[in-house]
Design a protein around this motif. Structure first.
Motif, PDB file in Angstrom:
ATOM      1  N   LEU A   1       0.818  -1.215   0.000  1.00 51.20           N
ATOM      2  CA  LEU A   1       0.000   0.000   0.000  1.00 51.20           C
ATOM      3  C   LEU A   1       0.853   1.267   0.000  1.00 51.20           C
ATOM      4  CD1 LEU A   1      -2.964   0.741  -0.121  1.00 51.20           C
ATOM      5  CD2 LEU A   1      -3.027   0.707   2.388  1.00 51.20           C
ATOM      6  N   PHE A   2       1.985   1.249   0.717  1.00 55.01           N
ATOM      7  CA  PHE A   2       2.845   2.433   0.722  1.00 55.01           C
ATOM      8  C   PHE A   2       3.276   2.782  -0.697  1.00 55.01           C
ATOM      9  CE2 PHE A   2       7.062   4.270   0.337  1.00 55.01           C
ATOM     10  CZ  PHE A   2       6.915   5.445   1.057  1.00 55.01           C
ATOM     11  N   TRP A   3       3.781   1.791  -1.432  1.00 54.41           N
ATOM     12  CA  TRP A   3       4.258   2.064  -2.788  1.00 54.41           C
ATOM     13  C   TRP A   3       3.108   2.410  -3.726  1.00 54.41           C
ATOM     14  CZ3 TRP A   3       9.009   3.469  -3.511  1.00 54.41           C
ATOM     15  CH2 TRP A   3       9.977   3.049  -2.605  1.00 54.41           C
ATOM     16  N   GLY A   4       1.939   1.873  -3.460  1.00 55.74           N
ATOM     17  CA  GLY A   4       0.761   2.275  -4.226  1.00 55.74           C
ATOM     18  C   GLY A   4       0.482   3.764  -4.061  1.00 55.74           C
ATOM     19  N   PHE A   5       0.505   4.221  -2.793  1.00 54.03           N
ATOM     20  CA  PHE A   5       0.320   5.653  -2.525  1.00 54.03           C
ATOM     21  C   PHE A   5       1.455   6.461  -3.139  1.00 54.03           C
ATOM     22  CE2 PHE A   5      -2.729   4.803   1.006  1.00 54.03           C
ATOM     23  CZ  PHE A   5      -3.665   5.780   0.686  1.00 54.03           C
ATOM     24  N   TYR A   6       2.678   5.981  -2.997  1.00 51.80           N
ATOM     25  CA  TYR A   6       3.846   6.703  -3.506  1.00 51.80           C
ATOM     26  C   TYR A   6       3.702   6.974  -5.005  1.00 51.80           C
ATOM     27  CZ  TYR A   6       8.630   7.494  -5.087  1.00 51.80           C
ATOM     28  OH  TYR A   6       9.755   8.012  -5.696  1.00 51.80           O
ATOM     29  N   TYR A   7       3.412   5.928  -5.769  1.00 48.88           N
ATOM     30  CA  TYR A   7       3.302   6.101  -7.223  1.00 48.88           C
ATOM     31  C   TYR A   7       2.059   6.909  -7.607  1.00 48.88           C
ATOM     32  CZ  TYR A   7       7.250   3.040  -8.158  1.00 48.88           C
ATOM     33  OH  TYR A   7       8.517   2.503  -8.230  1.00 48.88           O
ATOM     34  N   LEU A   8       0.960   6.713  -6.880  1.00 49.55           N
ATOM     35  CA  LEU A   8      -0.257   7.470  -7.187  1.00 49.55           C
ATOM     36  C   LEU A   8      -0.026   8.965  -6.955  1.00 49.55           C
ATOM     37  CD1 LEU A   8      -3.295   7.712  -7.846  1.00 49.55           C
ATOM     38  CD2 LEU A   8      -3.733   7.316  -5.406  1.00 49.55           C
TER      39      LEU A   8
ATOM     40  N   ALA B   1       3.368  14.497 -11.052  1.00 45.46           N
ATOM     41  CA  ALA B   1       4.135  14.604 -12.306  1.00 45.46           C
ATOM     42  C   ALA B   1       3.227  14.985 -13.477  1.00 45.46           C
ATOM     43  CB  ALA B   1       4.853  13.280 -12.589  1.00 45.46           C
ATOM     44  N   LEU B   2       2.001  14.452 -13.494  1.00 46.91           N
ATOM     45  CA  LEU B   2       1.051  14.835 -14.548  1.00 46.91           C
ATOM     46  C   LEU B   2       0.720  16.324 -14.464  1.00 46.91           C
ATOM     47  CD1 LEU B   2      -1.451  11.827 -14.591  1.00 46.91           C
ATOM     48  CD2 LEU B   2       0.250  12.415 -16.332  1.00 46.91           C
ATOM     49  N   HIS B   3       0.633  16.847 -13.259  1.00 52.10           N
ATOM     50  CA  HIS B   3       0.390  18.283 -13.092  1.00 52.10           C
ATOM     51  C   HIS B   3       1.598  19.101 -13.538  1.00 52.10           C
ATOM     52  CE1 HIS B   3      -3.168  17.018 -10.891  1.00 52.10           C
ATOM     53  NE2 HIS B   3      -3.573  18.272 -10.909  1.00 52.10           N
ATOM     54  N   ILE B   4       2.791  18.567 -13.327  1.00 50.18           N
ATOM     55  CA  ILE B   4       4.002  19.240 -13.827  1.00 50.18           C
ATOM     56  C   ILE B   4       3.937  19.305 -15.354  1.00 50.18           C
ATOM     57  CG2 ILE B   4       6.505  19.007 -14.099  1.00 50.18           C
ATOM     58  CD1 ILE B   4       6.277  19.609 -11.309  1.00 50.18           C
ATOM     59  N   ILE B   5       3.593  18.189 -15.986  1.00 56.30           N
ATOM     60  CA  ILE B   5       3.504  18.145 -17.454  1.00 56.30           C
ATOM     61  C   ILE B   5       2.462  19.138 -17.956  1.00 56.30           C
ATOM     62  CG2 ILE B   5       2.858  16.688 -19.425  1.00 56.30           C
ATOM     63  CD1 ILE B   5       4.104  14.307 -17.756  1.00 56.30           C
ATOM     64  N   ALA B   6       1.303  19.191 -17.294  1.00 53.60           N
ATOM     65  CA  ALA B   6       0.260  20.157 -17.674  1.00 53.60           C
ATOM     66  C   ALA B   6       0.779  21.583 -17.535  1.00 53.60           C
ATOM     67  CB  ALA B   6      -0.981  19.956 -16.812  1.00 53.60           C
ATOM     68  N   GLY B   7       1.540  21.840 -16.471  1.00 51.24           N
ATOM     69  CA  GLY B   7       2.129  23.169 -16.272  1.00 51.24           C
ATOM     70  C   GLY B   7       3.116  23.521 -17.366  1.00 51.24           C
ATOM     71  N   VAL B   8       3.911  22.548 -17.787  1.00 50.76           N
ATOM     72  CA  VAL B   8       4.869  22.771 -18.879  1.00 50.76           C
ATOM     73  C   VAL B   8       4.129  23.163 -20.152  1.00 50.76           C
ATOM     74  CG1 VAL B   8       6.473  21.578 -20.452  1.00 50.76           C
ATOM     75  CG2 VAL B   8       6.735  21.325 -17.974  1.00 50.76           C
ATOM     76  N   VAL B   9       3.092  22.417 -20.496  1.00 50.53           N
ATOM     77  CA  VAL B   9       2.320  22.711 -21.716  1.00 50.53           C
ATOM     78  C   VAL B   9       1.731  24.119 -21.633  1.00 50.53           C
ATOM     79  CG1 VAL B   9       0.271  22.062 -23.059  1.00 50.53           C
ATOM     80  CG2 VAL B   9       1.823  20.281 -22.202  1.00 50.53           C
ATOM     81  N   ALA B  10       1.118  24.445 -20.481  1.00 46.79           N
ATOM     82  CA  ALA B  10       0.511  25.772 -20.307  1.00 46.79           C
ATOM     83  C   ALA B  10       1.557  26.876 -20.412  1.00 46.79           C
ATOM     84  CB  ALA B  10      -0.215  25.837 -18.966  1.00 46.79           C
TER      85      ALA B  10
END
Length: 195
Positions: free
Chosen positions: A131-138, A144-153
């Motif tokens: 469960l820890f690693w599940g939370f970590y990756y989630l 990271a997806l928000h970072i990518i969205a920020g880069v595009v914007a």
């Protein structure tokens, strides 16, 4: 002689309302982001309180890489503030260049994060390990997806700024970027330093 009234168009950044419509919309959007990440963080903390063994898992995260990425994001936050200041002063070319510099910081963050993921997966720590690693990756993956969205914007806005268009958008993307940074400031100690 025509009785038709002529209406003067005022761009959004020059509207004489107390709160700019774009800024108001941005705050609503950011509130929804805070709810998403806030819910995840609270859920993680509640689970963490019942799983002291997660300390051993957290010890396998790459603290140096996480600390480096924290510095990268804090630096990028400072740069985006300077971009907003330049845009408000009418120096849209400088604002654009500063946004492109922030994009560079964001890409560096993602490269380091990808290196971490590779290292962890090679060592057997995957999202299904426990469960820890599940939370970590989630949590880090969503970030990271928000970072990518920020880069595009930022790229889109910087290109517009190069043309002298929409200077207030530098402020909007800056608001978004600060939330992305604040989220990481919570994730770093919770996931890396919780050992």
């Amino acid at each position: 002689m025509s009785n038709a009234t002529t209406h003067h168009y005022e761009p959004p950044e020059l509207q004489s309302t107390e709160l700019n419509h774009g800024r108001f919309a941005m705050w609503w959007f950011l509130a929804s982001e805070i709810i998403i990440f806030g819910g995840l963080v609270v859920t993680y903390i509640l689970n963490r309180m019942h799983h002291p063994e997660w300390a051993a898992d957290a010890a396998n995260t790459m603290n140096v890489a996480g600390a480096f990425n924290t510095m990268v994001l804090l630096t990028s936050s400072f740069i985006v503030v300077k971009a907003d200041e330049a845009a408000h002063k009418g120096d849209t070319a400088k604002a654009a260049n500063l946004l492109f510099t922030t994009v560079g910081c964001a890409l560096l963050f993602l490269v380091v994060k990808a290196f971490e993921y590779h290292h962890e997966i090679v060592n057997g720590f995957t999202p299904t390990t426990n469960l820890f690693w599940g939370f970590y990756y989630l949590m880090t993956g969503l970030h990271a997806l928000h970072i990518i969205a920020g880069v595009v914007a930022m790229v889109i806005i910087a290109v517009g700024l190069k043309r002298g268009e929409h200077p207030l958008r530098a402020e909007f993307v800056g608001m978004y970027w600060h939330i992305v940074d604040i989220v990481w400031i919570f994730l770093f100690p919770l996931l890396y330093l919780a050992s």
